[in-house]
Design a protein around this motif. Structure first.
Motif, PDB file in Angstrom:
ATOM      1  N   LYS A  32      46.117  35.385  37.909  1.00  0.00           N
ATOM      2  CA  LYS A  32      46.731  36.712  37.980  1.00  0.00           C
ATOM      3  C   LYS A  32      45.691  37.822  38.188  1.00  0.00           C
ATOM      4  O   LYS A  32      45.764  38.891  37.579  1.00  0.00           O
ATOM      5  CB  LYS A  32      47.530  37.000  36.702  1.00  0.00           C
ATOM      6  CG  LYS A  32      48.489  35.904  36.276  1.00  0.00           C
ATOM      7  CD  LYS A  32      49.528  35.595  37.346  1.00  0.00           C
ATOM      8  CE  LYS A  32      50.496  34.510  36.865  1.00  0.00           C
ATOM      9  NZ  LYS A  32      51.458  34.120  37.925  1.00  0.00           N
ATOM     10  N   LEU A  33      44.720  37.548  39.074  1.00  0.00           N
ATOM     11  CA  LEU A  33      43.682  38.534  39.362  1.00  0.00           C
ATOM     12  C   LEU A  33      44.126  39.444  40.500  1.00  0.00           C
ATOM     13  O   LEU A  33      44.846  39.019  41.415  1.00  0.00           O
ATOM     14  CB  LEU A  33      42.373  37.826  39.748  1.00  0.00           C
ATOM     15  CG  LEU A  33      41.717  36.954  38.672  1.00  0.00           C
ATOM     16  CD1 LEU A  33      40.477  36.281  39.231  1.00  0.00           C
ATOM     17  CD2 LEU A  33      41.368  37.777  37.436  1.00  0.00           C
ATOM     18  N   HIS A  34      43.685  40.689  40.460  1.00  0.00           N
ATOM     19  CA  HIS A  34      44.016  41.642  41.515  1.00  0.00           C
ATOM     20  C   HIS A  34      42.940  41.574  42.602  1.00  0.00           C
ATOM     21  O   HIS A  34      41.920  42.253  42.537  1.00  0.00           O
ATOM     22  CB  HIS A  34      44.118  43.055  40.932  1.00  0.00           C
ATOM     23  CG  HIS A  34      45.204  43.197  39.905  1.00  0.00           C
ATOM     24  ND1 HIS A  34      46.535  43.128  40.223  1.00  0.00           N
ATOM     25  CD2 HIS A  34      45.143  43.378  38.557  1.00  0.00           C
ATOM     26  CE1 HIS A  34      47.262  43.266  39.127  1.00  0.00           C
ATOM     27  NE2 HIS A  34      46.440  43.416  38.105  1.00  0.00           N
ATOM     28  N   LEU A  35      43.194  40.738  43.576  1.00  0.00           N
ATOM     29  CA  LEU A  35      42.220  40.508  44.646  1.00  0.00           C
ATOM     30  C   LEU A  35      42.801  40.866  46.014  1.00  0.00           C
ATOM     31  O   LEU A  35      42.334  40.369  47.039  1.00  0.00           O
ATOM     32  CB  LEU A  35      41.772  39.033  44.631  1.00  0.00           C
ATOM     33  CG  LEU A  35      41.048  38.565  43.359  1.00  0.00           C
ATOM     34  CD1 LEU A  35      40.873  37.048  43.379  1.00  0.00           C
ATOM     35  CD2 LEU A  35      39.692  39.243  43.227  1.00  0.00           C
ATOM     36  N   ASP A  36      43.794  41.721  46.019  1.00  0.00           N
ATOM     37  CA  ASP A  36      44.484  42.056  47.275  1.00  0.00           C
ATOM     38  C   ASP A  36      43.521  42.655  48.303  1.00  0.00           C
ATOM     39  O   ASP A  36      43.599  42.327  49.498  1.00  0.00           O
ATOM     40  CB  ASP A  36      45.621  43.039  47.017  1.00  0.00           C
ATOM     41  CG  ASP A  36      46.759  42.415  46.221  1.00  0.00           C
ATOM     42  OD1 ASP A  36      46.736  41.180  46.049  1.00  0.00           O
ATOM     43  OD2 ASP A  36      47.643  43.152  45.764  1.00  0.00           O
ATOM     44  N   GLN A  37      42.622  43.539  47.849  1.00  0.00           N
ATOM     45  CA  GLN A  37      41.736  44.210  48.802  1.00  0.00           C
ATOM     46  C   GLN A  37      40.779  43.252  49.504  1.00  0.00           C
ATOM     47  O   GLN A  37      40.716  43.250  50.742  1.00  0.00           O
ATOM     48  CB  GLN A  37      40.951  45.324  48.107  1.00  0.00           C
ATOM     49  CG  GLN A  37      40.077  46.125  49.066  1.00  0.00           C
ATOM     50  CD  GLN A  37      39.411  47.306  48.400  1.00  0.00           C
ATOM     51  OE1 GLN A  37      39.787  47.718  47.311  1.00  0.00           O
ATOM     52  NE2 GLN A  37      38.410  47.877  49.058  1.00  0.00           N
ATOM     53  N   ALA A  66      43.697  34.405  42.588  1.00  0.00           N
ATOM     54  CA  ALA A  66      44.681  35.454  42.338  1.00  0.00           C
ATOM     55  C   ALA A  66      45.980  34.870  41.801  1.00  0.00           C
ATOM     56  O   ALA A  66      46.603  35.424  40.883  1.00  0.00           O
ATOM     57  CB  ALA A  66      44.944  36.229  43.630  1.00  0.00           C
ATOM     58  N   ARG A  67      46.385  33.739  42.346  1.00  0.00           N
ATOM     59  CA  ARG A  67      47.650  33.112  41.948  1.00  0.00           C
ATOM     60  C   ARG A  67      47.547  32.464  40.566  1.00  0.00           C
ATOM     61  O   ARG A  67      48.440  32.625  39.730  1.00  0.00           O
ATOM     62  CB  ARG A  67      48.040  32.071  43.003  1.00  0.00           C
ATOM     63  CG  ARG A  67      49.395  31.416  42.764  1.00  0.00           C
ATOM     64  CD  ARG A  67      49.799  30.579  43.949  1.00  0.00           C
ATOM     65  NE  ARG A  67      48.871  29.480  44.224  1.00  0.00           N
ATOM     66  CZ  ARG A  67      48.030  29.452  45.265  1.00  0.00           C
ATOM     67  NH1 ARG A  67      47.998  30.452  46.122  1.00  0.00           N
ATOM     68  NH2 ARG A  67      47.223  28.420  45.454  1.00  0.00           N
ATOM     69  N   LEU A  95      34.812  39.639  39.500  1.00  0.00           N
ATOM     70  CA  LEU A  95      36.160  39.503  38.944  1.00  0.00           C
ATOM     71  C   LEU A  95      36.492  38.047  38.628  1.00  0.00           C
ATOM     72  O   LEU A  95      37.370  37.772  37.803  1.00  0.00           O
ATOM     73  CB  LEU A  95      37.193  40.057  39.931  1.00  0.00           C
ATOM     74  CG  LEU A  95      37.084  41.552  40.255  1.00  0.00           C
ATOM     75  CD1 LEU A  95      38.083  41.931  41.351  1.00  0.00           C
ATOM     76  CD2 LEU A  95      37.318  42.390  39.002  1.00  0.00           C
ATOM     77  N   ALA A  97      33.688  41.466  45.119  1.00  0.00           N
ATOM     78  CA  ALA A  97      34.807  41.020  44.278  1.00  0.00           C
ATOM     79  C   ALA A  97      34.424  39.843  43.387  1.00  0.00           C
ATOM     80  O   ALA A  97      35.185  39.497  42.463  1.00  0.00           O
ATOM     81  CB  ALA A  97      35.995  40.634  45.168  1.00  0.00           C
ATOM     82  N   GLN A 147      42.748  40.983  51.893  1.00  0.00           N
ATOM     83  CA  GLN A 147      43.151  41.689  53.104  1.00  0.00           C
ATOM     84  C   GLN A 147      41.955  41.936  54.020  1.00  0.00           C
ATOM     85  O   GLN A 147      42.067  41.820  55.254  1.00  0.00           O
ATOM     86  CB  GLN A 147      43.819  43.011  52.735  1.00  0.00           C
ATOM     87  CG  GLN A 147      44.330  43.823  53.917  1.00  0.00           C
ATOM     88  CD  GLN A 147      45.407  43.111  54.719  1.00  0.00           C
ATOM     89  OE1 GLN A 147      46.088  42.209  54.199  1.00  0.00           O
ATOM     90  NE2 GLN A 147      45.584  43.495  55.980  1.00  0.00           N
ATOM     91  N   GLN A 178      42.781  33.552  47.169  1.00  0.00           N
ATOM     92  CA  GLN A 178      44.232  33.494  46.950  1.00  0.00           C
ATOM     93  C   GLN A 178      44.574  32.559  45.794  1.00  0.00           C
ATOM     94  O   GLN A 178      45.486  32.827  45.006  1.00  0.00           O
ATOM     95  CB  GLN A 178      44.941  33.042  48.227  1.00  0.00           C
ATOM     96  CG  GLN A 178      44.969  34.111  49.315  1.00  0.00           C
ATOM     97  CD  GLN A 178      45.535  33.593  50.628  1.00  0.00           C
ATOM     98  OE1 GLN A 178      45.292  32.448  51.028  1.00  0.00           O
ATOM     99  NE2 GLN A 178      46.298  34.444  51.308  1.00  0.00           N
TER     100      GLN A 178
END
Length: 330
Positions: free
Chosen positions: A126-131, A122-123, A169, A166, A134, A119
């Motif tokens: 600005k990385l897309h780590l939603d998957q 990502a914050r 990334l 992940a 979750q 998190q």
């Protein structure tokens, strides 16, 4: 107070008064005050005199011998004499129900700390780590209903695989490819650094467990296997991401460690001497970072927290605490 790392091979260390002097080829390399350190990591080819070892033992300072990336041996002072604690630890280990109770909290802490780390990335970047974030949340819920240790290990293993899928990334350097975890042998420089960091962390935690009177070989999540420090591996789960994984990402992204800092040793990438020294220096800095401990409601360095967690675990084993309260990062 910290850890002294002697990475130079074939050194000779002797005692003079309350100090240690490090020589190589009869040339003085370093002189240090023993009271400034709590643990010594020594290259396995180096020699300490009996007087030096006895002084370290009297002061309760562990000496850990490293051979490459592996712990080759350990010299410790007088062992903890709390026999009742060891008996209680064995009894808890033999109880599937009680082992599951502690192991669940350790795995929950690992998943939460890993999720917190992702998190942050990502914050901040600005990385897309939603998957993966979750997936870790779902795994935490699954932990609560794990019926036995095998079920719990399955949940943890699946979550770890999704996390490391992940992991690329997080790496900003294209010359550091990563295609999943590989232990022995490490298939790439990233895995080589992860393995090295985990070995250092395991040695730190093993010393903390011994100091608390616990046997690092008798675990709850990781079961007994000849020569394996199962309890040290158990407690490592809470700290792998925060102390090692994030450090490896930092070393690569900030250019502290570069691809040309590795050499092949029997087909496995290993850090060269100068790079290994930088890794140890950065690892030591990370250990000295202060963070808030939510259960103890106070800030401590990571080095102190390792010892606090060992004490909390010992209290749980003795029945002084109903739960084992793991370290949870904020």
């Amino acid at each position: 107070m910290g850890t002294f790392y002697l990475t130079e091979p074939y050194c000779f260390v002797r005692k003079e008064s309350e100090r240690l002097k490090v020589f190589k080829n009869q040339v003085l390399l370093k002189e240090l005050r023993v009271q400034d350190f709590t643990r010594f990591f020594i290259h396995s080819s180096s020699t300490l005199t009996t007087d030096a070892l006895m002084m370290l033992a009297e002061k309760g300072i562990d000496v850990v011998y490293f051979d490459g990336y592996d712990v080759a041996g350990r010299f410790i002072g007088p062992d903890n004499k709390n026999v009742r604690l060891r008996i209680a630890q064995v009894e808890m280990h033999l109880s599937e129900e009680r082992s599951l109770h502690i192991a669940r909290n350790m795995v929950m802490a690992k998943l939460k700390n890993t999720r917190t780390s992702l998190q942050r990335y990502a914050r901040r970047r600005k990385l897309h780590l939603d998957q993966p974030i979750q997936s870790l949340k779902i795994a935490m819920k699954q932990c609560l209903t794990a019926s036995d240790l095998n079920h719990l290990r399955g949940i943890e293993g699946m979550a770890a695989r999704q996390y490391f899928e992940a992991f690329p990334l997080l790496i900003q350097k294209e010359d550091f490819p990563f295609h999943g975890r590989s232990r022995r042998p490490a298939k790439d420089p990233i895995n080589a650094m992860l393995n090295y960091g985990y070995a250092l962390l395991r040695a730190e935690i093993s010393g903390a467990l011994r100091a608390a009177g616990l046997d690092p070989y008798i675990g709850f999540l990781h079961r007994e296997r000849y020569g394996r420090e199962s309890l040290a591996l158990d407690m490592m789960e809470e700290f792998r991401c925060m102390l090692v994984d994030n450090l490896v990402v930092k070393l690569i992204n900030q250019g502290i460690i570069q691809v040309n800092d590795f050499q092949l040793d029997q087909g496995e990438p290993r850090l060269k001497k100068a790079a290994r020294k930088r890794f140890l220096q950065e690892f030591d800095k990370r250990r000295k970072d202060s963070v808030y401990h939510s259960f103890l409601e106070k800030k401590y360095t990571y080095r102190e927290i390792l010892h606090k967690q060992a004490i909390l675990l010992a209290k749980c084993v003795k029945g002084e605490l109903e739960e084992y309260y793991p370290f949870l990062a904020k």
